[in-house]
Design an enzyme around this catalytic site. Structure first.
Site, PDB file in Angstrom:
ATOM      1  N   ALA A 230       0.848  -1.199   0.000  1.00 15.64           N
ATOM      2  CA  ALA A 230       0.000   0.000   0.000  1.00 15.64           C
ATOM      3  C   ALA A 230       0.882   1.247   0.000  1.00 15.64           C
ATOM      4  CB  ALA A 230      -0.945  -0.041   1.205  1.00 15.64           C
ATOM      5  N   ARG A 231       0.996   1.884   1.148  1.00 14.27           N
ATOM      6  CA  ARG A 231       1.878   3.032   1.335  1.00 14.27           C
ATOM      7  C   ARG A 231       2.571   2.886   2.674  1.00 14.27           C
ATOM      8  NH1 ARG A 231       1.432   3.759  -3.323  1.00 14.27           N
ATOM      9  NH2 ARG A 231       0.884   5.654  -4.475  1.00 14.27           N
ATOM     10  N   ASP A 254       6.968  -3.668   0.494  1.00 19.59           N
ATOM     11  CA  ASP A 254       7.393  -2.971  -0.721  1.00 19.59           C
ATOM     12  C   ASP A 254       7.461  -1.474  -0.493  1.00 19.59           C
ATOM     13  OD1 ASP A 254       8.085  -2.811  -3.511  1.00 19.59           O
ATOM     14  OD2 ASP A 254       6.091  -1.973  -3.866  1.00 19.59           O
ATOM     15  N   GLU A 259      10.746   6.772   3.312  1.00 18.78           N
ATOM     16  CA  GLU A 259      11.054   6.169   2.014  1.00 18.78           C
ATOM     17  C   GLU A 259      11.734   7.202   1.124  1.00 18.78           C
ATOM     18  OE1 GLU A 259       8.304   4.640  -1.553  1.00 18.78           O
ATOM     19  OE2 GLU A 259       7.971   3.539   0.330  1.00 18.78           O
ATOM     20  N   HIS A 278       9.807  -0.275  -3.277  1.00 10.86           N
ATOM     21  CA  HIS A 278       8.612   0.351  -3.867  1.00 10.86           C
ATOM     22  C   HIS A 278       8.566   0.095  -5.380  1.00 10.86           C
ATOM     23  CE1 HIS A 278       5.525   3.856  -3.413  1.00 10.86           C
ATOM     24  NE2 HIS A 278       5.094   2.911  -4.249  1.00 10.86           N
ATOM     25  N   VAL A 279       8.489  -1.174  -5.737  1.00 12.18           N
ATOM     26  CA  VAL A 279       8.476  -1.551  -7.148  1.00 12.18           C
ATOM     27  C   VAL A 279       7.196  -2.292  -7.533  1.00 12.18           C
ATOM     28  CG1 VAL A 279      10.978  -1.586  -7.424  1.00 12.18           C
ATOM     29  CG2 VAL A 279       9.812  -3.640  -6.587  1.00 12.18           C
TER      30      VAL A 279
END
Length: 315
Positions: A230-231, A254, A259, A278-279
């Site tokens: 998600a985030r 992820d 970040e 974050h991919v």
């Protein structure tokens, strides 16, 4: 919208997007220092993909004719605050549908890799070690999907062949689907103790920021796996680190908060954690799907038809 003098800003070269309507003048801009033209002539702004918030928002204040802001992400948290300062009548549209398959694939990859101990095996290969052992399967596990929108549905599509004991679904409000009930967010505390795997797919909103805090994590069963596609700020990082360091939970992430995750951060080396940078949406599936969305949106815009994926219209 049929003006021949109106500009559309795209992060791709227009000649690489077959089917774009001829009604506009296309300008390529993917976050470079120099703007491709006067922002005042832009009516449709497609934001650069995976650029910083500062870069993405930089031209907005200089776009008085702007009618549409189209993100190439499903989440809009990086532009939402600034769009509210624009003149009335600007539509904000997200990229729902573009990242579903890719993000869901990664959610399953992270889940399977964590359960089957793949990170440890890779480290063993690096050291020429044969790390034989007994590892967990996804089969017969209970999985809880938190955020049952397009990505959450795509995750369940991919869970179907894995013979899970149960798939539970949670969204902001409850509803019934052909696969079964979607529980309201208020029911989440009672579902957490039943889940072996919790997969976060929810957008980042004021209601979900910090959702996964110490209380949430404490309700998860011992040995459960938390997967976040998600985030980062949906999870309170400090609370998760404590659970990981205690060895009670595992995580596959992820996205993180902060970040990019800085060097020296304790999350890097917490036991039982797998981190990808974050991919979720950054795959070969992204570009063709994004371009198809842009053709549909700009064709609708040129014809004066309602746009897809409109999240809000400024007032």
């Amino acid at each position: 919208m049929t003006s021949t003098t109106a500009d559309v800003w795209l992060p791709f070269p227009a000649d690489e997007i077959p089917g774009l309507p001829d009604a506009f003048r296309y300008r390529r801009w993917d976050g470079e220092d120099e703007f491709p033209a006067d922002p005042a002539d832009c009516v449709f702004y497609v934001t650069p993909y995976m650029k910083s918030q500062e870069v993405t928002l930089r031209p907005l204040a200089r776009m008085p004719r702007l009618r549409v802001v189209q993100t190439l992400t499903a989440g809009i948290d990086h532009v939402l605050g600034a769009v509210g300062d624009l003149h009335p009548g600007v539509s904000l549209c997200n990229a729902r549908g573009v990242h579903d398959a890719s993000t869901a694939e990664l959610a399953l990859t992270l889940t399977l890799a964590s359960l089957r101990g793949i990170p440890g095996m890779v480290r063993g290969q690096d050291g020429e070690e044969w790390r034989f052992g007994f590892y967990e399967a996804l089969a017969d596990k209970s999985v809880l999907i938190v955020g049952y929108g397009a990505v959450g549905e795509a995750v369940e599509d991919r869970l179907a062949p894995f013979e899970c004991a149960r798939v539970m679904r949670v969204a902001r409000s409850g509803r019934t689907t052909v696969r079964g009930p979607v529980h309201a967010l208020a029911q989440l505390p009672g579902l957490l103790p039943e889940a072996d795997v919790v997969i976060l797919c929810t957008p980042l909103t004021e209601g979900t920021r910090g959702l996964v805090d110490a209380g949430f994590l404490a309700r998860m069963k011992d040995g459960a796996l938390l997967v976040n596609v998600a985030r980062g700020p949906v999870v309170v990082t400090g609370d998760l680190v404590k659970e990981l360091q205690a060895g009670r939970l595992r995580a596959a992430l992820d996205v993180t908060d902060p970040e990019p995750l800085p060097a020296g951060h304790p999350l890097w080396h917490a036991p039982g954690v797998l981190i990808t940078p974050h991919v979720g949406g950054s795959s070969s599936a992204f570009e063709p799907r994004a371009k198809r969305l842009l053709v549909r949106q700009l064709t609708r815009f040129a014809a004066g038809d309602p746009l897809e994926n409109t999240v809000l219209i400024t007032r």
